[in-house]
Scaffold this motif. Structure first.
Motif, PDB file in Angstrom:
ATOM      1  N   ILE A 264       2.089  -2.584  -1.780  1.00 23.65           N
ATOM      2  CA  ILE A 264       1.225  -2.594  -2.967  1.00 23.65           C
ATOM      3  C   ILE A 264       1.766  -3.559  -4.018  1.00 23.65           C
ATOM      4  O   ILE A 264       1.012  -4.329  -4.633  1.00 23.65           O
ATOM      5  N   GLU A 265       3.076  -3.554  -4.228  1.00 27.53           N
ATOM      6  CA  GLU A 265       3.684  -4.458  -5.209  1.00 27.53           C
ATOM      7  C   GLU A 265       3.405  -5.913  -4.859  1.00 27.53           C
ATOM      8  O   GLU A 265       2.991  -6.711  -5.705  1.00 27.53           O
ATOM      9  N   TRP A 266       3.628  -6.267  -3.610  1.00 31.41           N
ATOM     10  CA  TRP A 266       3.408  -7.654  -3.195  1.00 31.41           C
ATOM     11  C   TRP A 266       1.933  -8.013  -3.241  1.00 31.41           C
ATOM     12  O   TRP A 266       1.565  -9.137  -3.587  1.00 31.41           O
ATOM     13  N   ALA A 267       1.053  -7.062  -2.883  1.00 33.24           N
ATOM     14  CA  ALA A 267      -0.381  -7.328  -2.934  1.00 33.24           C
ATOM     15  C   ALA A 267      -0.834  -7.563  -4.370  1.00 33.24           C
ATOM     16  O   ALA A 267      -1.691  -8.418  -4.632  1.00 33.24           O
ATOM     17  N   GLN A 268      -0.261  -6.810  -5.307  1.00 33.86           N
ATOM     18  CA  GLN A 268      -0.590  -7.016  -6.720  1.00 33.86           C
ATOM     19  C   GLN A 268      -0.162  -8.410  -7.165  1.00 33.86           C
ATOM     20  O   GLN A 268      -0.926  -9.121  -7.829  1.00 33.86           O
ATOM     21  N   GLU A 269       1.040  -8.813  -6.818  1.00 36.07           N
ATOM     22  CA  GLU A 269       1.527 -10.123  -7.221  1.00 36.07           C
ATOM     23  C   GLU A 269       0.734 -11.238  -6.554  1.00 36.07           C
ATOM     24  O   GLU A 269       0.543 -12.316  -7.140  1.00 36.07           O
ATOM     25  N   ALA A 270       0.278 -11.012  -5.331  1.00 36.56           N
ATOM     26  CA  ALA A 270      -0.484 -12.025  -4.594  1.00 36.56           C
ATOM     27  C   ALA A 270      -1.968 -11.992  -4.947  1.00 36.56           C
ATOM     28  O   ALA A 270      -2.750 -12.753  -4.370  1.00 36.56           O
ATOM     29  N   ASN A 271      -2.368 -11.105  -5.867  1.00 29.50           N
ATOM     30  CA  ASN A 271      -3.775 -10.959  -6.262  1.00 29.50           C
ATOM     31  C   ASN A 271      -4.647 -10.624  -5.058  1.00 29.50           C
ATOM     32  O   ASN A 271      -5.673 -11.265  -4.796  1.00 29.50           O
ATOM     33  N   ASP A 272      -4.223  -9.597  -4.321  1.00 28.38           N
ATOM     34  CA  ASP A 272      -4.942  -9.135  -3.136  1.00 28.38           C
ATOM     35  C   ASP A 272      -5.321  -7.665  -3.348  1.00 28.38           C
ATOM     36  O   ASP A 272      -4.688  -6.761  -2.796  1.00 28.38           O
ATOM     37  N   PRO A 273      -6.360  -7.400  -4.155  1.00 18.81           N
ATOM     38  CA  PRO A 273      -6.696  -6.000  -4.466  1.00 18.81           C
ATOM     39  C   PRO A 273      -7.129  -5.202  -3.248  1.00 18.81           C
ATOM     40  O   PRO A 273      -6.893  -3.992  -3.182  1.00 18.81           O
ATOM     41  N   ALA A 274      -7.776  -5.847  -2.273  1.00 16.23           N
ATOM     42  CA  ALA A 274      -8.238  -5.101  -1.098  1.00 16.23           C
ATOM     43  C   ALA A 274      -7.063  -4.472  -0.355  1.00 16.23           C
ATOM     44  O   ALA A 274      -7.157  -3.332   0.122  1.00 16.23           O
ATOM     45  N   MET A 275      -5.943  -5.189  -0.258  1.00 17.95           N
ATOM     46  CA  MET A 275      -4.778  -4.627   0.414  1.00 17.95           C
ATOM     47  C   MET A 275      -4.265  -3.387  -0.329  1.00 17.95           C
ATOM     48  O   MET A 275      -3.810  -2.418   0.286  1.00 17.95           O
ATOM     49  N   GLN A 276      -4.359  -3.402  -1.646  1.00 21.42           N
ATOM     50  CA  GLN A 276      -3.919  -2.232  -2.411  1.00 21.42           C
ATOM     51  C   GLN A 276      -4.748  -1.003  -2.037  1.00 21.42           C
ATOM     52  O   GLN A 276      -4.208   0.091  -1.836  1.00 21.42           O
ATOM     53  N   GLY A 277      -6.061  -1.185  -1.932  1.00 28.32           N
ATOM     54  CA  GLY A 277      -6.907  -0.070  -1.523  1.00 28.32           C
ATOM     55  C   GLY A 277      -6.622   0.375  -0.106  1.00 28.32           C
ATOM     56  O   GLY A 277      -6.620   1.575   0.196  1.00 28.32           O
ATOM     57  N   TYR A 278      -6.350  -0.580   0.772  1.00 26.49           N
ATOM     58  CA  TYR A 278      -6.072  -0.262   2.170  1.00 26.49           C
ATOM     59  C   TYR A 278      -4.783   0.552   2.295  1.00 26.49           C
ATOM     60  O   TYR A 278      -4.715   1.503   3.085  1.00 26.49           O
ATOM     61  N   VAL A 279      -3.774   0.212   1.509  1.00 28.35           N
ATOM     62  CA  VAL A 279      -2.514   0.959   1.562  1.00 28.35           C
ATOM     63  C   VAL A 279      -2.713   2.388   1.051  1.00 28.35           C
ATOM     64  O   VAL A 279      -2.077   3.328   1.541  1.00 28.35           O
ATOM     65  N   LEU A 280      -3.598   2.580   0.080  1.00 32.23           N
ATOM     66  CA  LEU A 280      -3.890   3.949  -0.364  1.00 32.23           C
ATOM     67  C   LEU A 280      -4.475   4.768   0.790  1.00 32.23           C
ATOM     68  O   LEU A 280      -4.184   5.965   0.917  1.00 32.23           O
ATOM     69  N   LEU A 281      -5.305   4.133   1.622  1.00 34.05           N
ATOM     70  CA  LEU A 281      -5.816   4.831   2.804  1.00 34.05           C
ATOM     71  C   LEU A 281      -4.664   5.217   3.720  1.00 34.05           C
ATOM     72  O   LEU A 281      -4.622   6.336   4.260  1.00 34.05           O
ATOM     73  N   LYS A 282      -3.706   4.318   3.907  1.00 39.89           N
ATOM     74  CA  LYS A 282      -2.555   4.615   4.758  1.00 39.89           C
ATOM     75  C   LYS A 282      -1.721   5.751   4.168  1.00 39.89           C
ATOM     76  O   LYS A 282      -1.159   6.576   4.886  1.00 39.89           O
ATOM     77  N   LYS A 283      -1.618   5.779   2.849  1.00 39.04           N
ATOM     78  CA  LYS A 283      -0.895   6.883   2.216  1.00 39.04           C
ATOM     79  C   LYS A 283      -1.639   8.206   2.415  1.00 39.04           C
ATOM     80  O   LYS A 283      -1.011   9.268   2.563  1.00 39.04           O
ATOM     81  N   SER A 284      -2.961   8.155   2.431  1.00 40.71           N
ATOM     82  CA  SER A 284      -3.735   9.367   2.701  1.00 40.71           C
ATOM     83  C   SER A 284      -3.477   9.868   4.111  1.00 40.71           C
ATOM     84  O   SER A 284      -3.356  11.078   4.353  1.00 40.71           O
ATOM     85  N   GLN A 285      -3.365   8.941   5.061  1.00 41.66           N
ATOM     86  CA  GLN A 285      -3.056   9.337   6.436  1.00 41.66           C
ATOM     87  C   GLN A 285      -1.663   9.928   6.542  1.00 41.66           C
ATOM     88  O   GLN A 285      -1.433  10.878   7.300  1.00 41.66           O
TER      89      GLN A 285
END
Length: 469
Positions: A264-285
């Motif tokens: 999530i940290e790297w996705a934020q710095e890289a301006n990749d919001p979709a990856m941030q949402g995808y990682v939240l799904l992984k955290k839900s799993q």
């Protein structure tokens, strides 16, 4: 005790293990494996048969490996250990030492690259990356920097061909000057290869490669040009998410969260919001694995409500995840049926194709997850019907097929079919062993809990023995 046990370390590497992943397989602390190889202690008697099996040697062969040592870390022959093939070769690039996994004989044709004498390339008291892998906890998240101390680790990349050797070597020596698009593409291909191989090789063999690769990305992101850094961190976020998944498969949830947070940290710095949402799904799993349904629910809802545009297949999985959390919190299967229908409609909708997130997710996986949902809702017979309909071996990787077999076994047990449940569990355990999937083994422990009323049946006894082995 004698000196370092080079035979034991060599056999471990040949079997595809790091100290950490071998420790996982043996269910011991990685420091114990480290002490074995340093000659400080010896494996206990009851550990040796399983250790021999993992190293693919006989018990007698293991005893010979334990006797094969060195004095003060130098092979008894007095000659430096060879660094060829998949191991490290020290290469000079503009006056700097870079360690690369290449064939030493091929380097003669590389022009400006030259192999250095192995014994003269590292300052006194400092370990080569190979030594870091053999003697320390180099595969832990906190040990990546020691692994990369003198350049790119052998675990980061497979052996390079001459067409890519020069470019990658230069990038490792001077990232700001030479780390460019083609080198970034090379890293991307290695990440893709790790993902492709994971379902067959399992985390024991994939984790060292991934941690080396992500460590190399982190190490060189500090030195590259700003535009390359963003692209490199975008790739790093993808790699960190995958590393988190691998640790989830071996049930190391602390490191799973470490890598998800790093993604999530790297996705934020890289301006990749979709990856941030995808990682939240992984955290839900992950919350499902930890049996935390409320956290699982709110994370799945956050995926759907976040300020990002996600592929419809990722949206479908998050809706399914929400439904499963609700049944774990008390909802009936009929109550969540509309959400499951919504997930299937989303999965069938056309994506724009711009994102590869969740590219693996398909109708078969949704069916498997729907079966899990029915089991959690107290309808195991409906779950068994779905497994029987869609759980076909050639639709899955060996590791995933073994995992879903364990879930089918659990549903069969809850449906009152103990013998079939046990037979399915034994088949699942074989897949779990071959792919080092602790997640599957843990699920089989739950199956045995469901089978407790039939504990004396021969098939159940066999499953219990297999899971305990």
């Amino acid at each position: 005790m004698g000196g370092r046990r080079i035979g034991l370390a060599r056999a471990r590497k040949a079997a595809g293990y790091t100290q950490e992943t071998l420790a996982y397989a043996l269910d011991i602390d990685p420091a114990t494996v480290n002490r074995w190889e340093r000659g400080a202690t010896e494996p206990l008697v009851y550990t040796r048969p399983k250790l021999a099996k993992l190293l693919r040697v006989s018990c007698e062969g293991l005893e010979e490996l334990l006797q094969e040592g060195t004095a003060h870390g130098v092979p008894q022959s007095g000659q430096p250990a060879a660094r060829t093939g998949g191991d490290l070769v020290p290469v000079m690039v503009e006056g700097q030492t870079v360690w690369l996994p290449v064939d030493a004989d091929a380097l003669a044709a590389a022009g400006h690259l030259s192999v250095l004498p192995a014994a003269a390339t590292v300052p006194d008291g400092e370990a080569t990356p190979s030594a870091a892998t053999a003697d320390g906890d180099a595969m832990s998240p906190l040990g990546r920097r020691s692994l990369l101390k003198h350049g790119l680790a052998a675990t980061a990349l497979p052996a390079l061909g001459l067409d890519e050797l020069g470019r990658v070597a230069e990038a490792m020596a001077d990232a700001r000057r030479y780390f460019d698009g083609p080198v970034l593409d090379y890293f991307g291909r290695q990440l893709a290869a790790c993902k492709t191989d994971d379902g067959t090789l399992g985390p024991a063999k994939t984790l060292p490669l991934m941690l080396g690769l992500v460590g190399a990305i982190e190490e060189h992101a500090r030195d590259v040009k700003p535009n390359i850094r963003r692209d490199l961190l975008r790739l790093g976020a993808e790699g960190a998410e995958f590393a988190g998944w691998l640790f989830r498969d071996v049930r190391d949830f602390g490191r799973t969260l470490f890598w998800y947070d790093r993604a999530i940290e790297w996705a934020q710095e890289a301006n990749d919001p979709a990856m941030q949402g995808y990682v939240l799904l992984k955290k839900s799993q992950l919350a499902f694995d930890q049996r935390e349904p409320l956290r699982m629910l709110t994370l799945a809802q956050a995926v759907q409500r976040g300020p990002w545009s996600l592929p419809t297949r990722v949206q479908a999985e998050s809706v399914q995840q929400e439904a499963r959390a609700e049944v774990m919190l008390g909802a009936t299967a009929d109550a969540v049926a509309p959400k499951l229908d919504q997930a299937r409609q989303l999965l069938g909708a056309r994506d724009d194709g711009a994102s590869t997130l969740g590219a693996h997710y398909n109708d078969t996986l949704l069916t498997m997850q729907t079966a899990i949902c029915y089991t959690e809702a107290g309808a195991p017979r409906r779950a068994v019907e779905l497994y029987d309909e869609s759980l076909v071996e050639d639709r899955f990787s060996p590791r995933d097929y073994g995992f879903f077999l364990s879930l089918r076994a659990g549903s069969l047990a809850l449906a009152g079919e103990p013998d079939e449940a046990a037979r399915t569990g034994v088949e699942s355990a074989a897949r779990a062993d071959s792919t080092s999937s602790r997640r599957t083994k843990q699920e089989l422990v739950r199956v045995l809990e469901h089978l407790r009323p039939w504990t004396n049946r021969p098939a159940v006894t066999q499953l219990r023995e297999v899971v305990a082995s």
